[in-house]
Design an enzyme around this catalytic site. Structure first.
Site, PDB file in Angstrom:
ATOM      1  NE  ARG A 140      -4.102   1.937   1.986  1.00 50.93           N
ATOM      2  CZ  ARG A 140      -4.398   2.691   3.039  1.00 50.93           C
ATOM      3  NH1 ARG A 140      -3.840   2.451   4.213  1.00 50.93           N
ATOM      4  NH2 ARG A 140      -5.263   3.678   2.937  1.00 50.93           N
ATOM      5  CG  HIS A 171      -1.412   5.239  -0.699  1.00 52.76           C
ATOM      6  ND1 HIS A 171      -2.273   5.991   0.040  1.00 52.76           N
ATOM      7  CD2 HIS A 171      -2.119   4.168  -1.131  1.00 52.76           C
ATOM      8  CE1 HIS A 171      -3.469   5.408   0.068  1.00 52.76           C
ATOM      9  NE2 HIS A 171      -3.393   4.294  -0.626  1.00 52.76           N
ATOM     10  CG  ASN A 228      -1.233   9.218   2.034  1.00 52.68           C
ATOM     11  OD1 ASN A 228      -1.434   8.285   1.266  1.00 52.68           O
ATOM     12  ND2 ASN A 228      -0.609  10.318   1.697  1.00 52.68           N
ATOM     13  CG  HIS A 257      -7.192  -4.604  -2.003  1.00 52.24           C
ATOM     14  ND1 HIS A 257      -8.283  -3.833  -2.313  1.00 52.24           N
ATOM     15  CD2 HIS A 257      -6.184  -3.710  -1.742  1.00 52.24           C
ATOM     16  CE1 HIS A 257      -7.960  -2.536  -2.257  1.00 52.24           C
ATOM     17  NE2 HIS A 257      -6.686  -2.439  -1.920  1.00 52.24           N
TER      18      HIS A 257
HETATM   19  C1  HEM Z   1      -7.383   2.893  -6.701  1.00 54.15           C
HETATM   20  C2  HEM Z   1      -7.887   1.825  -6.210  1.00 54.15           C
HETATM   21  C3  HEM Z   1      -7.743   1.467  -4.758  1.00 54.15           C
HETATM   22  C4  HEM Z   1      -8.548   1.814  -3.733  1.00 54.15           C
HETATM   23  C5  HEM Z   1      -9.806   2.649  -3.808  1.00 54.15           C
HETATM   24  C6  HEM Z   1      -7.985   1.229  -2.530  1.00 54.15           C
HETATM   25  C7  HEM Z   1      -8.520   1.374  -1.274  1.00 54.15           C
HETATM   26  C8  HEM Z   1      -8.018   0.797  -0.133  1.00 54.15           C
HETATM   27  C9  HEM Z   1      -8.572   0.960   1.183  1.00 54.15           C
HETATM   28  C10 HEM Z   1      -9.767   1.834   1.539  1.00 54.15           C
HETATM   29  C11 HEM Z   1      -7.846   0.200   2.034  1.00 54.15           C
HETATM   30  C12 HEM Z   1      -8.059   0.029   3.535  1.00 54.15           C
HETATM   31  C13 HEM Z   1      -7.140   0.935   4.314  1.00 54.15           C
HETATM   32  C14 HEM Z   1      -7.311   0.798   5.808  1.00 54.15           C
HETATM   33  O1  HEM Z   1      -8.388   0.492   6.288  1.00 54.15           O
HETATM   34  O2  HEM Z   1      -6.326   1.033   6.524  1.00 54.15           O
HETATM   35  C15 HEM Z   1      -6.813  -0.431   1.259  1.00 54.15           C
HETATM   36  C16 HEM Z   1      -5.856  -1.265   1.772  1.00 54.15           C
HETATM   37  C17 HEM Z   1      -4.824  -1.799   1.032  1.00 54.15           C
HETATM   38  N1  HEM Z   1      -4.547  -1.519  -0.293  1.00 54.15           N
HETATM   39 FE1  HEM Z   1      -5.725  -0.568  -1.598  1.00 54.15          FE
HETATM   40  N2  HEM Z   1      -6.861   0.538  -2.865  1.00 54.15           N
HETATM   41  C18 HEM Z   1      -6.653   0.677  -4.207  1.00 54.15           C
HETATM   42  C19 HEM Z   1      -5.602   0.177  -4.942  1.00 54.15           C
HETATM   43  C20 HEM Z   1      -4.536  -0.500  -4.410  1.00 54.15           C
HETATM   44  C21 HEM Z   1      -3.340  -0.879  -5.137  1.00 54.15           C
HETATM   45  C22 HEM Z   1      -3.083  -0.567  -6.613  1.00 54.15           C
HETATM   46  C23 HEM Z   1      -2.539  -1.526  -4.256  1.00 54.15           C
HETATM   47  C24 HEM Z   1      -1.157  -2.108  -4.457  1.00 54.15           C
HETATM   48  C25 HEM Z   1      -0.635  -2.476  -5.598  1.00 54.15           C
HETATM   49  C26 HEM Z   1      -3.243  -1.585  -2.986  1.00 54.15           C
HETATM   50  C27 HEM Z   1      -2.786  -2.232  -1.858  1.00 54.15           C
HETATM   51  C28 HEM Z   1      -3.441  -2.242  -0.647  1.00 54.15           C
HETATM   52  C29 HEM Z   1      -3.008  -3.046   0.485  1.00 54.15           C
HETATM   53  C30 HEM Z   1      -1.871  -4.048   0.488  1.00 54.15           C
HETATM   54  C31 HEM Z   1      -3.867  -2.750   1.549  1.00 54.15           C
HETATM   55  C32 HEM Z   1      -3.760  -3.270   2.986  1.00 54.15           C
HETATM   56  C33 HEM Z   1      -2.931  -2.281   3.793  1.00 54.15           C
HETATM   57  C34 HEM Z   1      -2.538  -2.755   5.179  1.00 54.15           C
HETATM   58  O3  HEM Z   1      -2.565  -3.958   5.452  1.00 54.15           O
HETATM   59  O4  HEM Z   1      -2.190  -1.890   5.998  1.00 54.15           O
HETATM   60  N3  HEM Z   1      -4.440  -0.942  -3.113  1.00 54.15           N
HETATM   61  N4  HEM Z   1      -6.936  -0.049  -0.055  1.00 54.15           N
HETATM   62  C1  LIG Z   2      -4.353  13.504   9.167  1.00 56.33           C
HETATM   63  C2  LIG Z   2      -3.743  12.286   9.781  1.00 56.33           C
HETATM   64  O1  LIG Z   2      -4.260  11.743  10.718  1.00 56.33           O
HETATM   65  N1  LIG Z   2      -2.653  11.822   9.182  1.00 56.33           N
HETATM   66  C3  LIG Z   2      -1.954  10.647   9.580  1.00 56.33           C
HETATM   67  C4  LIG Z   2      -1.207  10.106   8.354  1.00 56.33           C
HETATM   68  O2  LIG Z   2      -0.315   9.079   8.716  1.00 56.33           O
HETATM   69  C5  LIG Z   2       0.611   9.426   9.720  1.00 56.33           C
HETATM   70  C6  LIG Z   2       1.596   8.296   9.884  1.00 56.33           C
HETATM   71  O3  LIG Z   2       0.955   7.076  10.177  1.00 56.33           O
HETATM   72  C7  LIG Z   2      -0.121   9.755  11.017  1.00 56.33           C
HETATM   73  O4  LIG Z   2       0.804  10.081  12.046  1.00 56.33           O
HETATM   74  C8  LIG Z   2      -1.018  10.926  10.753  1.00 56.33           C
HETATM   75  O5  LIG Z   2      -1.752  11.238  11.902  1.00 56.33           O
END
Ligand code: HEM
Ligand SMILES: CC(=O)N[C@H]1CO[C@H](CO)[C@@H](O)[C@@H]1O
Ligand SMILES: *[C@@H]1O[C@H](CO)[C@@H](O)[C@H](O)[C@H]1NC(C)=O
Ligand SMILES: *[C@@H]1O[C@H](CO)[C@@H](O)[C@H](O)[C@H]1NC(C)=O
Ligand SMILES: *[C@@H]1O[C@H](CO)[C@@H](O)[C@H](O)[C@H]1NC(C)=O
Ligand SMILES: *[C@@H]1O[C@H](CO)[C@@H](O)[C@H](O)[C@H]1NC(C)=O
Length: 328
Positions: free
Chosen positions: A59, A63, A93, A188
């Site tokens: 992720r 990003h 983020n 995902h």
């Molecule tokens: C543009 C389309 C995408 C959307 C709308 C999206 C949205 C999200 C959201 C909402 C989460 C949950 C975040 C959380 O609750 O902390 C997430 C997690 C994640 N996304 Fe996406 N995502 C997208 C594309 C991608 C792409 C292209 C990748 C990597 C190549 C990716 C990799 C991941 C991973 C690995 C997680 C899990 C993060 C973790 O375990 O902390 N995503 N994504």
């Molecule tokens: C606005 C906000 O809460 N930003 C967060 C973005 O990510 C950093 C690093 O994990 C956090 O410290 C920030 O609070």
């Protein structure tokens, strides 16, 4: 003759400069021969203790590359004394994680080859290694990225409730196509999502007072219980979370596609990927054919890692990934 020879030397010089100003496999072969090995061993050590690092890095990498290109702009800390808010503190983020691992790798690399290996290459290599450790494809990735000089909090990454067609528009703006989109959302297959991103699907979907009919009812029940907590969350990280892939949650494989075919997508975009006619045929293919997914994933990850990279004399090699070398 002399003039021709001189011209040739001149041209060669220019050509070489031109050629060197791009990414290469093994860019650090001579300047820091152990660079890739060191990245790999630190990622390995972390993965052994905590395999959730693969999701974190994937992720983080997305990003980074999705905003201004793969230039480590996401790693810059905000400077509150100067009222400068950087990319990592922008809304999309929130909950991006893995920053300390990048710091650890950078510190080690600075100690053996100072100012040589960029933070953007560290993120790219570490992600590649974490994918392989989690059972995903192994692939070589070109290096030579340089770190950017801007980190801006006005970030435009799409949200998880946007339709597939809108998400595709975003991918096109960063030079990726429909196949890349369906493939990369396959990331995902690991990682977690917090209730705030899917809660409305399990309680009150789009003001209907009912759950999202495209989600498996058993999963609705499970997630409803998960999210209906009495404990107030003080930060987003306290919000309950669940695995994006409910079956093989730590493995980079094609189960994600099988899960969304079973109505077990967590985010709206995950489920829509299986339903929208733009993406459904590719989803069906990856669900059946794990090898097709692996090949495609390696290819699209390399492509994502090449988005708008800085090379040659552009940008800088940061000494500390969280601050510009000359902050002002
Ligand atoms: C543009 C389309 C995408 C959307 C709308 C999206 C949205 C999200 C959201 C909402 C989460 C949950 C975040 C959380 O609750 O902390 C997430 C997690 C994640 N996304 Fe996406 N995502 C997208 C594309 C991608 C792409 C292209 C990748 C990597 C190549 C990716 C990799 C991941 C991973 C690995 C997680 C899990 C993060 C973790 O375990 O902390 N995503 N994504
Ligand atoms: C606005 C906000 O809460 N930003 C967060 C973005 O990510 C950093 C690093 O994990 C956090 O410290 C920030 O609070
Ligand atoms: C670095 O070494 C690898 C393996 O020997 C080789 O494939 C690659 O082309 C080399 N790269 C450079 C830039 O020398
Ligand atoms: C950040 O982006 C906004 C909107 O695009 C722009 O107005 C602003 O000048 C940018 N800030 C920096 C420091 O580049
Ligand atoms: C949500 O949780 C509260 C207690 O925390 C409980 O009283 C309530 O019944 C739950 N709601 C549902 C619909 O289960
Ligand atoms: C979970 O994944 C395994 C291995 O990929 C698969 O064989 C199995 O059918 C899946 N189970 C469920 C409940 O989806």
């Amino acid at each position: 003759m002399k003039i021709v020879a001189l011209l040739l030397v001149f041209l060669c010089y220019f050509f070489q400069n031109f050629v060197s100003a791009q990414l290469k496999i093994g860019f650090y072969n001579s300047s820091c021969p152990n660079a890739e090995f060191i990245v790999k061993s630190i990622v390995q050590k972390r993965f052994k203790n905590n395999p959730s690092i693969t999701g974190a890095l994937l992720r983080l990498h997305f990003h980074d590359c999705g905003v201004r290109g793969c230039d480590a702009s996401i790693l810059i800390d905000s400077d509150s004394s100067k009222n400068q808010i950087s990319e990592k503190d922008s809304a999309p983020n929130l909950t991006v994680r893995g920053y300390e691992l990048i710091d650890e790798i950078k510190e080690k690399l600075e100690s053996i080859c100072p100012s040589i290996v960029s933070c953007s290459d560290i993120v790219t290599l570490a992600t590649r290694d974490a994918v392989a450790l989690a059972g995903g494809p192994k692939y070589t990735i070109p290096t030579g990225r340089r770190d950017g000089l801007v980190s801006n909090s006005s970030v435009d990454l799409p949200g998880p409730t946007q339709p597939v067609s809108e998400i595709l528009k975003f991918f096109r703006t960063i030079g990726l196509n429909k196949f890349d989109m369906v493939t990369l959302l396959g990331a995902h297959t690991v990682g977690v999502a917090h209730c705030s991103f899917f809660q409305s699907r399990v309680s009150d979907f789009r003001g209907t007072g009912r759950p999202d009919p495209t989600m498996d009812p058993e999963l609705v029940k499970k997630l409803f219980r998960l999210c209906n907590t009495s404990k107030p969350a003080t930060t987003l990280n306290d919000v309950p979370r669940t695995f994006l892939d409910q079956n093989t949650s730590f493995i980079v494989d094609n189960q994600y596609y099988n899960q969304i075919l079973k109505k077990k997508g967590i985010l709206k975009i995950d489920q829509e990927l299986a339903l929208d006619k733009l993406s459904a045929p590719i989803v069906a293919r990856f669900a059946k054919n794990g090898n097709a997914f692996r090949k495609s994933f390696a290819k699209s990850m390399v492509k994502m890692g090449n988005i708008n990279v800085l090379v040659g004399d552009d940008g800088e090699i940061r000494k500390n990934c969280r601050v510009f070398n000359n902050p002002n």
